[in-house]
Write a protein that holds these residues in place. Structure first.
Motif, PDB file in Angstrom:
ATOM      1  N   PHE A  20      19.903   7.333  -4.434  1.00  0.00           N
ATOM      2  CA  PHE A  20      19.582   8.443  -5.320  1.00  0.00           C
ATOM      3  C   PHE A  20      18.332   8.123  -6.133  1.00  0.00           C
ATOM      4  O   PHE A  20      18.111   6.973  -6.525  1.00  0.00           O
ATOM      5  N   ARG A  21      17.559   9.132  -6.390  1.00  0.00           N
ATOM      6  CA  ARG A  21      16.300   8.972  -7.116  1.00  0.00           C
ATOM      7  C   ARG A  21      16.513   8.332  -8.488  1.00  0.00           C
ATOM      8  O   ARG A  21      15.767   7.443  -8.877  1.00  0.00           O
ATOM      9  N   ASP A  22      17.517   8.773  -9.227  1.00  0.00           N
ATOM     10  CA  ASP A  22      17.695   8.301 -10.604  1.00  0.00           C
ATOM     11  C   ASP A  22      18.876   7.362 -10.813  1.00  0.00           C
ATOM     12  O   ASP A  22      18.961   6.725 -11.858  1.00  0.00           O
ATOM     13  N   ASN A  23      19.784   7.281  -9.851  1.00  0.00           N
ATOM     14  CA  ASN A  23      21.034   6.549 -10.095  1.00  0.00           C
ATOM     15  C   ASN A  23      21.262   5.346  -9.212  1.00  0.00           C
ATOM     16  O   ASN A  23      22.339   4.768  -9.227  1.00  0.00           O
ATOM     17  N   GLY A  24      20.313   4.975  -8.395  1.00  0.00           N
ATOM     18  CA  GLY A  24      20.492   3.804  -7.550  1.00  0.00           C
ATOM     19  C   GLY A  24      21.153   4.117  -6.223  1.00  0.00           C
ATOM     20  O   GLY A  24      21.192   5.264  -5.778  1.00  0.00           O
ATOM     21  N   THR A  25      21.691   3.093  -5.606  1.00  0.00           N
ATOM     22  CA  THR A  25      22.258   3.195  -4.263  1.00  0.00           C
ATOM     23  C   THR A  25      23.776   3.072  -4.317  1.00  0.00           C
ATOM     24  O   THR A  25      24.308   2.211  -5.015  1.00  0.00           O
ATOM     25  N   TYR A  26      24.437   3.927  -3.546  1.00  0.00           N
ATOM     26  CA  TYR A  26      25.898   3.929  -3.484  1.00  0.00           C
ATOM     27  C   TYR A  26      26.348   3.886  -2.034  1.00  0.00           C
ATOM     28  O   TYR A  26      25.697   4.438  -1.153  1.00  0.00           O
ATOM     29  N   ASP A  45      25.843  -0.106  -5.217  1.00  0.00           N
ATOM     30  CA  ASP A  45      25.289  -1.317  -4.607  1.00  0.00           C
ATOM     31  C   ASP A  45      25.067  -2.351  -5.700  1.00  0.00           C
ATOM     32  O   ASP A  45      24.257  -2.133  -6.597  1.00  0.00           O
ATOM     33  N   PRO A  46      25.755  -3.484  -5.642  1.00  0.00           N
ATOM     34  CA  PRO A  46      25.625  -4.484  -6.709  1.00  0.00           C
ATOM     35  C   PRO A  46      24.251  -5.160  -6.737  1.00  0.00           C
ATOM     36  O   PRO A  46      23.877  -5.743  -7.749  1.00  0.00           O
TER      37      PRO A  46
END
Length: 70
Positions: free
Chosen positions: A18-24, A60-61
């Motif tokens: 995600f552009r603003d929230n990182g990777t999930y 994603d840690p």
């Protein structure tokens, strides 16, 4: 909203950046949903309607966000 997505068919894991929230990582996602996400006119709308809150997910840690207030 979505910068990119990848899918591991063997593990049925969908990775969305995600552009603003990182990777999930989303677990036990059917491959047809990844295909639909890739073909959707709006990936964000498709995600919200078909994936969000329907599958177990983890952030994603390894992903770190650096912001001015951090």
């Amino acid at each position: 909203m979505i910068e990119g997505a990848a899918f591991d068919a063997d593990a049925a894991i969908l990775c969305i950046r995600f552009r603003d929230n990182g990777t999930y990582f989303y677990f036990d996602v059917p491959e047809h949903l990844f295909d639909g996400l890739c073909k959707a006119a709006s990936a964000g709308t498709f995600f919200n309607e078909r994936i969000r809150d329907r599958f177990r997910c983890e952030r994603d840690p390894e992903r770190r966000r650096f912001r001015p207030e951090a």
